[in-house]
Enzyme design. Sequence first.
Site: not given
Length: 350
Positions: A74, A78, A106, A205
């Site tokens: 991820r 991004h 975290n 996903h």
Amino acid sequence: MANATPFTAFLLVSFLCISSYFSFSKAENTALPIVSGLSWTFYQKSCPKVESIVRKQLQKVFKEDISQAAALLRLHFHDCFVQGCDASVLLDGSASGPSEQDAPPNLTLRGFKIINDLRALVHKECGRVVSCADIAALAARDSVYLSGGPDYDVPLGRRDGLSFATRDATLQNLPPPFANADTILSSLATKNFDPTDVVALSGGHTIGISHCGSFTRRLYPTQDPTMDQTFAKNLRRVCPTENSTNTTVLDIRTPNKFDNKYYVDLMNRQGLFTSDQDLYTNGKTRSIVTSFAVNETLFFEKFVVAMVKMSQLSVLTGKTGEIRANCSVRNANNRSFLASVVEENATSEY
Ligand code: HEM
Ligand SMILES: *[C@@H]1O[C@H](CO)[C@@H](O)[C@H](O)[C@H]1NC(C)=O
Ligand SMILES: *[C@@H]1O[C@H](CO)[C@@H](O)[C@H](O)[C@H]1NC(C)=O
Ligand SMILES: *[C@@H]1O[C@H](CO)[C@@H](O)[C@H](O)[C@H]1NC(C)=O
Ligand SMILES: *[C@@H]1O[C@H](CO)[C@@H](O)[C@H](O)[C@H]1NC(C)=O
Ligand SMILES: *[C@@H]1O[C@H](CO)[C@@H](O)[C@H](O)[C@H]1NC(C)=O
Ligand SMILES: *[C@@H]1O[C@H](CO)[C@@H](O)[C@H](O)[C@H]1NC(C)=O
Ligand SMILES: *[C@@H]1O[C@H](CO)[C@@H](O)[C@H](O)[C@H]1NC(C)=O
């Protein structure tokens, strides 16, 4: 085959395994187009071990905690979607980092630390020649592969950006989970992704987790009718209120395995986000979802194509940008680094 001995059966099985291994072997995707400035063999002379260092270290990390693979995948997504794959997501204070509201702080922090640890190992071996952006791209690839997905080559030679992504750029470039397929399709079309790319990338996903807040509007005040009843009931148990800070897995069938079960989930109305489930509702993408659900090889193939494309969005190459000495800070903001390059007279760095 009727009178095959155990040994010939063994040979046959070995052959099938080897051939299926080679059907995903690296180098098969090096025919894919790459932008000028990137190369399939960028560090061959300057840091030939970079890929083996990253893979070995991540093998260790994932043995402790496989959930980190999703965090790293991820992170690269991004990074690339907001102002290009320039490691801006890694800068302290960058707005493109997963925001408090939609990301596990975290996990994210550990994701950052994993990248910085990889950078330290690589720079120890080769000096400051490999960018944080390249390390993030390799880490994403290895996260896919070490979770059971395809192996593939990553074009290298990215350089690290000098500027933060603004909050506006972040919101504009990362579609929200409540967007429908038409919105996702048109948003990603601006980056040259076609519907097959969009469906394939969404297959990211197949691993990882989400906070309740990313999907509870599908449960409260009324349930999204495209969601399976039992699935919804279980989600209401995990997320008893809209505000619950609990998390749940993205792919209920095989949450830690990179496979095509995400698409099987969608066909069973068990996609977690609207942006997932609507890919099966929408006529433009439905048949692509089905084709990936029935043929994992096809999914892997299209995923590699789309990932290699994503990994080259607005990259900095050549003399632009820099090679950060610490993935979390620009070199110019690092006093001890500046002092050391003034001595070396390597000011052309920035
Ligand atoms: C198409 C638009 C996309 C939307 C709307 C979207 C949205 C989201 C959201 C809301 C989360 C959960 C955040 C949270 O609540 O903690 C998430 C997690 C995740 N996304 Fe996406 N995403 C998209 C595309 C992608 C792509 C292209 C990839 C990679 C190829 C990807 C990989 C992941 C992974 C691996 C996680 C789990 C992270 C973890 O476990 O820490 N996503 N995504
Ligand atoms: C997150 O990190 C904080 C501080 O290190 C720790 O107290 C907390 O238990 C962690 N939470 C989770 C869910 O790991
Ligand atoms: C978190 O989920 C558990 C079940 O998985 C549930 O019992 C608990 O009430 C939830 N907590 C919150 C704060 O939502
Ligand atoms: C959720 O949080 C908001 C404020 O953050 C609060 O007004 C609301 O009552 C909360 N809802 C529930 C169901 O707890
Ligand atoms: C699955 O997809 C692969 C890759 O495109 C293709 O070669 C193969 O024929 C497909 N298999 C089936 C059963 O359709
Ligand atoms: C990298 O920079 C961050 C933020 O300034 C700092 O906390 C961290 O200690 C630095 N890492 C190293 C290895 O110096
Ligand atoms: C500053 O740069 C040095 C290398 O010259 C690096 O080891 C250190 O981690 C950097 N510190 C910060 C806070 O970025
Ligand atoms: C440092 O490099 C510049 C050119 O990049 C050169 O003009 C200058 O003389 C160098 N200074 C020293 C002290 O070597």
